[in-house]
Design an enzyme around this catalytic site. Sequence first.
Site, mmCIF file in Angstrom:
data_model
loop_
_atom_site.group_PDB
_atom_site.id
_atom_site.type_symbol
_atom_site.label_atom_id
_atom_site.label_comp_id
_atom_site.label_asym_id
_atom_site.label_seq_id
_atom_site.Cartn_x
_atom_site.Cartn_y
_atom_site.Cartn_z
ATOM 1 N N ARG A 100 0.843 -1.190 0.000
ATOM 2 C CA ARG A 100 0.000 0.000 0.000
ATOM 3 C C ARG A 100 0.883 1.246 0.000
ATOM 4 O O ARG A 100 1.753 1.387 0.858
ATOM 5 C CB ARG A 100 -0.927 0.010 1.226
ATOM 6 C CG ARG A 100 -1.873 1.199 1.189
ATOM 7 C CD ARG A 100 -2.821 1.266 2.361
ATOM 8 N NE ARG A 100 -3.508 2.550 2.303
ATOM 9 C CZ ARG A 100 -3.889 3.255 3.352
ATOM 10 N NH1 ARG A 100 -3.690 2.804 4.576
ATOM 11 N NH2 ARG A 100 -4.489 4.419 3.196
ATOM 12 N N HIS A 146 -3.470 10.947 1.001
ATOM 13 C CA HIS A 146 -3.033 10.574 2.344
ATOM 14 C C HIS A 146 -2.529 11.831 3.051
ATOM 15 O O HIS A 146 -1.339 11.953 3.370
ATOM 16 C CB HIS A 146 -1.944 9.501 2.274
ATOM 17 C CG HIS A 146 -1.755 8.741 3.548
ATOM 18 N ND1 HIS A 146 -1.901 7.370 3.637
ATOM 19 C CD2 HIS A 146 -1.435 9.159 4.800
ATOM 20 C CE1 HIS A 146 -1.664 6.985 4.885
ATOM 21 N NE2 HIS A 146 -1.386 8.056 5.610
ATOM 22 N N GLU A 192 -8.186 8.033 6.171
ATOM 23 C CA GLU A 192 -8.487 8.520 7.521
ATOM 24 C C GLU A 192 -9.096 9.923 7.546
ATOM 25 O O GLU A 192 -8.478 10.887 8.022
ATOM 26 C CB GLU A 192 -7.231 8.469 8.404
ATOM 27 C CG GLU A 192 -6.748 7.056 8.667
ATOM 28 C CD GLU A 192 -5.641 6.981 9.716
ATOM 29 O OE1 GLU A 192 -5.198 8.046 10.202
ATOM 30 O OE2 GLU A 192 -5.209 5.861 10.047
ATOM 31 N N ASN A 332 -8.356 1.039 9.478
ATOM 32 C CA ASN A 332 -7.057 1.244 10.112
ATOM 33 C C ASN A 332 -7.270 1.149 11.615
ATOM 34 O O ASN A 332 -8.079 1.899 12.176
ATOM 35 C CB ASN A 332 -6.483 2.625 9.777
ATOM 36 C CG ASN A 332 -6.024 2.739 8.340
ATOM 37 O OD1 ASN A 332 -6.066 1.780 7.579
ATOM 38 N ND2 ASN A 332 -5.583 3.930 7.963
ATOM 39 N N TYR A 334 -5.196 0.561 15.470
ATOM 40 C CA TYR A 334 -3.962 0.449 16.224
ATOM 41 C C TYR A 334 -4.178 0.116 17.691
ATOM 42 O O TYR A 334 -3.378 -0.579 18.288
ATOM 43 C CB TYR A 334 -3.177 1.772 16.144
ATOM 44 C CG TYR A 334 -2.610 2.059 14.780
ATOM 45 C CD1 TYR A 334 -1.355 1.575 14.410
ATOM 46 C CD2 TYR A 334 -3.328 2.795 13.849
ATOM 47 C CE1 TYR A 334 -0.828 1.827 13.158
ATOM 48 C CE2 TYR A 334 -2.810 3.042 12.579
ATOM 49 C CZ TYR A 334 -1.561 2.563 12.239
ATOM 50 O OH TYR A 334 -1.040 2.798 10.997
ATOM 51 N N GLU A 401 -4.228 -0.706 7.805
ATOM 52 C CA GLU A 401 -3.108 -0.307 8.651
ATOM 53 C C GLU A 401 -3.247 -0.973 10.013
ATOM 54 O O GLU A 401 -4.340 -1.038 10.577
ATOM 55 C CB GLU A 401 -3.044 1.220 8.877
ATOM 56 C CG GLU A 401 -2.651 2.029 7.669
ATOM 57 C CD GLU A 401 -2.533 3.518 7.976
ATOM 58 O OE1 GLU A 401 -2.245 3.873 9.145
ATOM 59 O OE2 GLU A 401 -2.734 4.327 7.061
#
Length: 501
Positions: A100, A146, A192, A332, A334, A401
Amino acid sequence: MGFKSVLLVTLGSLLSFCSTAKVNKHFFPPNFKIGVANAAAQIEGAWNEDGKGETIWDRFAMSHPDWIFDHSSPQVAADSYHKWREDVEMVKEMGVDHYRLSIAWARIYPDGYKTEEPNARGVAYYKNLLRSLRALGIEPMVTLYHWDLPQKLQDDFGGWLSPKIVDIFADYARTCFELFGDEVNWWITINEPKQICEAGYGSGGYAPGVFSPGVGNYKCAKNVLLAHAKAYHIYDKEFRKKNQGKVAIVIDSNWFEPASAKPEDKEASERSLQFTYGLYGNPVFNGDWPAVVKERVAQRSKQAGLKESRLPALTKEEIKLIKGTYDFLCINHYTSHKVSAWYEPPVTDTSFGADIGVNDWMPKEWPKGGEGWFSVWAPGMRKLLNWLKDTYNNPEIVITENGLSDNTGTLEDDHRINYYRDYLSNCLDAIYIDNVNLTGYTAWSILDDWEWRTGYHSLIGMYKVDFNDPNRARIPKKSAAYFTQIAKNRCLAENPAECIH
């Protein structure tokens, strides 16, 4: 990859994390894609070379170095613009299915506007990169935006705060589909939007640094969604028949674990998810803003004496334009936080957090990552995947991600290995136990990069980059070998003989 606050942690606190959870030893399904990622603004450097224009992050970092943790900028970053061949070989050596990456809008159109001809040198750079990946059997997953908006668009009309951006982005998207469509089957329109809008035009913590809490962030949200939708329809009508690709928007979210089984804490969790993922996901997958978001912002706006909601309404035509603009769902993820019910914030507080109105924290017992806001709690991955499945009618899901940062850049990064192992194990649990339609996983990041507000202080790659070396040498960390093993074996068991179907 985003930043919310800077909190130093020691390597010891990271290495102290050793999961006792049982690792799922199933093979990944045959159609499951494993990849790695990074983004133009964070690795390319060459910020003003070969016709590239200035971006909002160039301006933000270089005009206000005190806003960046280590006073650095993306001028050189990992110098991937010059070292892209080495990086492609690095991706190949890892044995992954896809890579990506993002296209820097300002390399194609330096001022952002569609001119008569795109910048030839920028086009050549991406064509060479994409063709090299495909020649090696690596599928490019390409993000059009991005975070690196051409500065001219911000200067001229306020960037994502203005409806003008919608058609300008659509023009840029069409150009990319025309130029690179033969090399790309996976397209991401925008990465995002929460970070773009809330951090960029709400709290002002990200470029372009506009402070407009509870107003600018919602204006931005509408324009981002309309821009995404127009780009999707352009591909659908003009390019899908020829190129047979897929298009989606990437949305990020924490998991918000209820502090207790009390109904009010469960409601706090759901509200947090709807404001975080649902604000952008619901219009795309279900149509219109989430009901709880509309209701709360409208109520708080009215109580504050405003004549209309701070959340701009979507017309019937706009709802129709946005709904269904996805070929798969991207997430995404985390970290996880805990949440509980809380008192109602004053209506004079128009911040995004006040609109959500919950108590949100990181439990002390959960290990932290190098940016401070990382709380390592792998079950949150599985819980979030199940929430996406249930909320959006069991779509195909791709993780775009997932990763862990530290502040040392140590090559002996067992903490990162543990993180990938446990989060991927929860992905396998979601697939084999919960029947989640998860078809891909993308690790962030393949190499250390320029991590926005934390600069080179936050290190998240599986390859170390020596930012003090003019040659920006790449050095594999222990996690690179581990992830290569996963890509090769298609399983998390240390001994491949223990893998099960």
